[in-house]
Each structure stands twice: as C-alpha cells, then as structure tokens.
Design a protein around this motif. Sequence first.
Motif, PDB file in Angstrom:
ATOM      1  N   VAL A  77      -9.896 -10.289  -5.824  1.00  0.00           N
ATOM      2  CA  VAL A  77      -9.674  -9.175  -6.739  1.00  0.00           C
ATOM      3  C   VAL A  77      -8.827  -8.099  -6.077  1.00  0.00           C
ATOM      4  N   ARG A  78      -9.033  -7.842  -4.801  1.00  0.00           N
ATOM      5  CA  ARG A  78      -8.200  -6.863  -4.096  1.00  0.00           C
ATOM      6  C   ARG A  78      -6.739  -7.279  -4.135  1.00  0.00           C
ATOM      7  N   LYS A  79      -6.483  -8.575  -3.987  1.00  0.00           N
ATOM      8  CA  LYS A  79      -5.114  -9.073  -4.049  1.00  0.00           C
ATOM      9  C   LYS A  79      -4.503  -8.809  -5.425  1.00  0.00           C
ATOM     10  N   LEU A  80      -5.273  -9.024  -6.475  1.00  0.00           N
ATOM     11  CA  LEU A  80      -4.769  -8.784  -7.825  1.00  0.00           C
ATOM     12  C   LEU A  80      -4.517  -7.298  -8.067  1.00  0.00           C
ATOM     13  N   ARG A  81      -5.403  -6.448  -7.548  1.00  0.00           N
ATOM     14  CA  ARG A  81      -5.184  -5.005  -7.674  1.00  0.00           C
ATOM     15  C   ARG A  81      -3.902  -4.586  -6.961  1.00  0.00           C
ATOM     16  N   LEU A  82      -3.656  -5.165  -5.789  1.00  0.00           N
ATOM     17  CA  LEU A  82      -2.423  -4.854  -5.063  1.00  0.00           C
ATOM     18  C   LEU A  82      -1.195  -5.276  -5.867  1.00  0.00           C
ATOM     19  N   GLY A  83      -1.338  -6.334  -6.656  1.00  0.00           N
ATOM     20  CA  GLY A  83      -0.233  -6.754  -7.509  1.00  0.00           C
ATOM     21  C   GLY A  83       0.097  -5.700  -8.554  1.00  0.00           C
ATOM     22  N   ILE A  84      -0.930  -5.065  -9.127  1.00  0.00           N
ATOM     23  CA  ILE A  84      -0.706  -3.983 -10.084  1.00  0.00           C
ATOM     24  C   ILE A  84      -0.024  -2.811  -9.392  1.00  0.00           C
ATOM     25  N   ALA A  85      -0.526  -2.450  -8.207  1.00  0.00           N
ATOM     26  CA  ALA A  85       0.076  -1.348  -7.457  1.00  0.00           C
ATOM     27  C   ALA A  85       1.536  -1.648  -7.110  1.00  0.00           C
ATOM     28  N   ALA A  86       1.813  -2.887  -6.760  1.00  0.00           N
ATOM     29  CA  ALA A  86       3.187  -3.267  -6.420  1.00  0.00           C
ATOM     30  C   ALA A  86       4.103  -3.136  -7.636  1.00  0.00           C
ATOM     31  N   ALA A  87       3.604  -3.503  -8.818  1.00  0.00           N
ATOM     32  CA  ALA A  87       4.409  -3.361 -10.035  1.00  0.00           C
ATOM     33  C   ALA A  87       4.702  -1.888 -10.319  1.00  0.00           C
ATOM     34  N   HIS A 122       9.554   9.225  -4.696  1.00  0.00           N
ATOM     35  CA  HIS A 122       8.231   9.527  -5.243  1.00  0.00           C
ATOM     36  C   HIS A 122       7.370   8.281  -5.416  1.00  0.00           C
ATOM     37  N   ALA A 123       7.870   7.125  -4.980  1.00  0.00           N
ATOM     38  CA  ALA A 123       7.186   5.868  -5.301  1.00  0.00           C
ATOM     39  C   ALA A 123       5.780   5.780  -4.712  1.00  0.00           C
ATOM     40  N   VAL A 124       5.610   6.216  -3.479  1.00  0.00           N
ATOM     41  CA  VAL A 124       4.294   6.095  -2.832  1.00  0.00           C
ATOM     42  C   VAL A 124       3.281   7.013  -3.493  1.00  0.00           C
ATOM     43  N   ILE A 125       3.620   8.293  -3.637  1.00  0.00           N
ATOM     44  CA  ILE A 125       2.655   9.232  -4.190  1.00  0.00           C
ATOM     45  C   ILE A 125       2.372   8.926  -5.661  1.00  0.00           C
ATOM     46  N   ALA A 126       3.404   8.526  -6.411  1.00  0.00           N
ATOM     47  CA  ALA A 126       3.187   8.205  -7.820  1.00  0.00           C
ATOM     48  C   ALA A 126       2.278   6.985  -7.967  1.00  0.00           C
ATOM     49  N   THR A 127       2.475   5.986  -7.123  1.00  0.00           N
ATOM     50  CA  THR A 127       1.625   4.790  -7.171  1.00  0.00           C
ATOM     51  C   THR A 127       0.179   5.146  -6.840  1.00  0.00           C
ATOM     52  N   ASP A 128      -0.019   5.955  -5.802  1.00  0.00           N
ATOM     53  CA  ASP A 128      -1.379   6.370  -5.436  1.00  0.00           C
ATOM     54  C   ASP A 128      -2.030   7.169  -6.556  1.00  0.00           C
TER      55      ASP A 128
END
Length: 201
Positions: free
Chosen positions: A136-146, A158-164
């Motif tokens: 599940v962590r891997k799948l969540r990282l996929g959402i964050a990567a998108a 702004h990519a890092v802060i916006a993703t967080d």
Amino acid sequence: MSAPAPSIDRPRRGRPRAFDIDRALDAARTMFLTRGYDRVTLADLTGAMGINPPSFYAAFGNKAMLFARIADAYARDWTEEVRDALSSELPLDDRLANVLACSARRFAPQGEASSGGCMLLEAANNCSDAVVSAYVRKLRLGIAAALYRGVSRSAPEHAVIATDQMMTLLAGLSAMAREGTDAARLDAIARGLSLRLGTAP
C-alpha cells in the motif's frame, strides 16, 4: 530512495467461476474499507461474496492477494483522475483544486451502508501484515509521484511542497469522509482548501 515494496503473487488462472467476480470484488472492497484489512476474516469475505473457501482460494489466492487486486484497481483509477486533472492548461491552483474535488467525490460515502474514505489511506492503516503495508505504501507513492510530475510541468520550484500539501489534505479529506461527511460538503471543503495551494507566500 525507498526500497520497492515486496511483490504479492497473483492467483493462477483456472476454469471459469460460477459466481460474479465483479460483485464479489465490490463486496470485498466495501468490507475492507468499512472494517480495515486486519478485521476482515476469510469467513467475512466468503459470506459477503456468497462463495465457499475453495472457490475463494481458486479465484483470489488469499486475503492479501485479493486486497492487492482491489488496491491496484483503485490506485490505477485514482492516478488516472489525478493525471487528467493536472494535464489541463488551467492555472496551477485550479488544477490542484480539481484534484482535490475529484478525490473528494471518490472518498465520499456511496450510500447508507457504505463507509467513506480512501482505500489506500484508510483500509490498510495499522495493518499487521508487513507485506500488505509495504504494498500500500508503494501505491501511495505512485499517487504522490503523479502529483509531483503534474505540478512540475508548470511550477517545478513548487513541486515538493505542493505534493506534500496535497497528500496531507487528501488524508484529511479521507478521514472526514470516513466519519460520514457527504459529497457536497467534502467538495466545498476541498475547494476551500485549494486556495493558494502550491504557490509562494
């Protein structure tokens, strides 16, 4: 960079099943979201699906493999929604607002008997199965990567802060949906939260 999550093997194909796979998957999805992974037993699943254990093992392998199948489909559909929302030519704030809005609709309870919330953010919380948790962590990282890639198209600074920020807000929306907040209220919250998101003060 984190290590890749352990893989979960898939069940082998066999003869055609005598039950409706899609309805069985829907029943299992609702049960996992309502109770969480750990609190769902094989007896719960077979009872909800209306099948016996041999049919369950033949079709899905085991509980972890079934959950992975459901989570994969959920993550694939959600990732596509995120990519679509971020691929428009709208300003960044509006694109992020659309991500939150479509996610809020996804998280909202779908009926009186349905618990709201995100499959990836809720169903495997505090899971005792390390393999499932890693998956599940891997799948969540996929959402964050998108999210990261979508923001990077026009505002890489702004990519890092916006993703967080987005992942934090999505978790909050999921928690509110889990408590029964309806779709209209979630949408209003999502659009309010999106103001000035991902941009410099």
